[in-house]
Scaffold this motif. Structure first.
Motif, PDB file in Angstrom:
ATOM      1  N   GLU A  21       0.807  -1.221   0.000  1.00 36.26           N
ATOM      2  CA  GLU A  21       0.000   0.000   0.000  1.00 36.26           C
ATOM      3  C   GLU A  21       0.842   1.274   0.000  1.00 36.26           C
ATOM      4  N   SER A  58      -5.948   3.189  -1.167  1.00 35.48           N
ATOM      5  CA  SER A  58      -6.975   2.346  -1.777  1.00 35.48           C
ATOM      6  C   SER A  58      -7.534   2.893  -3.086  1.00 35.48           C
ATOM      7  N   THR A 118      -1.240  -6.771   1.065  1.00 34.48           N
ATOM      8  CA  THR A 118      -1.865  -5.581   1.623  1.00 34.48           C
ATOM      9  C   THR A 118      -2.218  -5.779   3.089  1.00 34.48           C
ATOM     10  N   GLY A 134      -7.253  -2.637   2.627  1.00 34.38           N
ATOM     11  CA  GLY A 134      -6.319  -3.604   2.055  1.00 34.38           C
ATOM     12  C   GLY A 134      -7.035  -4.652   1.227  1.00 34.38           C
ATOM     13  N   ARG A 143      -6.769  -5.374  -2.855  1.00 36.08           N
ATOM     14  CA  ARG A 143      -6.551  -6.749  -3.329  1.00 36.08           C
ATOM     15  C   ARG A 143      -7.575  -7.116  -4.406  1.00 36.08           C
TER      16      ARG A 143
END
Length: 185
Positions: A10, A32, A55, A61, A65
């Motif tokens: 990230e 994100s 992540t 996270g 993904r």
């Protein structure tokens, strides 16, 4: 430990933590809101070297993904248990908080994503195992996810991850047995 694949993280602090643990290259999503140029970098990395998505074990996270997986097929996934991602103060959850040992263990348990899901484990199997309903379902799913290296998931996500990562009935049964033994002790 040298990692051939490029690890997608990230942010900068995650890259620092990864490099403390292993010799690897990273791509940072910078949060994100994964933009087009980052997705193009990830596609190129997947073509040339392969990609491991690593992540934070939280909602943002998981969102990152999913965005990457939807765009780039055949990615590998590393999952960090929440307990290993908590900051010392307990107010922050992230890869940057993990010890080098926890990061190496997550990378050793990396799982490959398959386009054709496996049908070895049914929703009924999850229900019968006490992973979908009941007082201990959430904690069982968390411990099962750790043992299988697929991270924590709610019931629906667990079913999808078991299929996506081709978890065999044997792997599932062994991990579930360990979860039940742990409950007894």
């Amino acid at each position: 430990m040298k990692i051939k694949e490029v690890i997608v993280v990230e942010g900068r602090d995650d890259t620092v933590a990864i490099k403390r643990a292993v010799d690897a290259d990273t791509i940072e999503t910078n949060g994100s809101a994964v933009n087009e140029s980052v997705l193009i970098q990830i596609e190129l990395a997947q073509e040339r070297r392969g990609v491991i998505i690593f992540t934070d074990p939280d909602y943002p996270g998981e969102r990152i993904r999913k965005i990457i997986s939807a765009r780039v097929s055949g990615c590998k996934h590393a999952f960090l248990p929440k307990k290993d991602a908590l900051s010392k103060k307990g107010n922050n959850l992230g890869v940057e908080n993990a010890t080098p040992e926890a990061i190496r263990l997550a990378l050793e348990m990396v799982r490959e994503e398959y386009e054709e899901p496996s049908e070895q484990i049914s929703k009924q199997d999850l229900f019968q195992a006490g992973l979908i309903a009941g007082a201990k379902a959430k904690s069982r799913r968390e411990r099962l996810g750790e043992r299988l290296g697929i991270g924590y998931a709610n019931g629906k996500q667990l079913y999808n991850r078991l299929r996506t990562f081709h978890i065999s009935s044997e792997e599932f049964a062994k991990a579930l047995k360990d979860v039940y033994l742990e409950e007894e002790n």
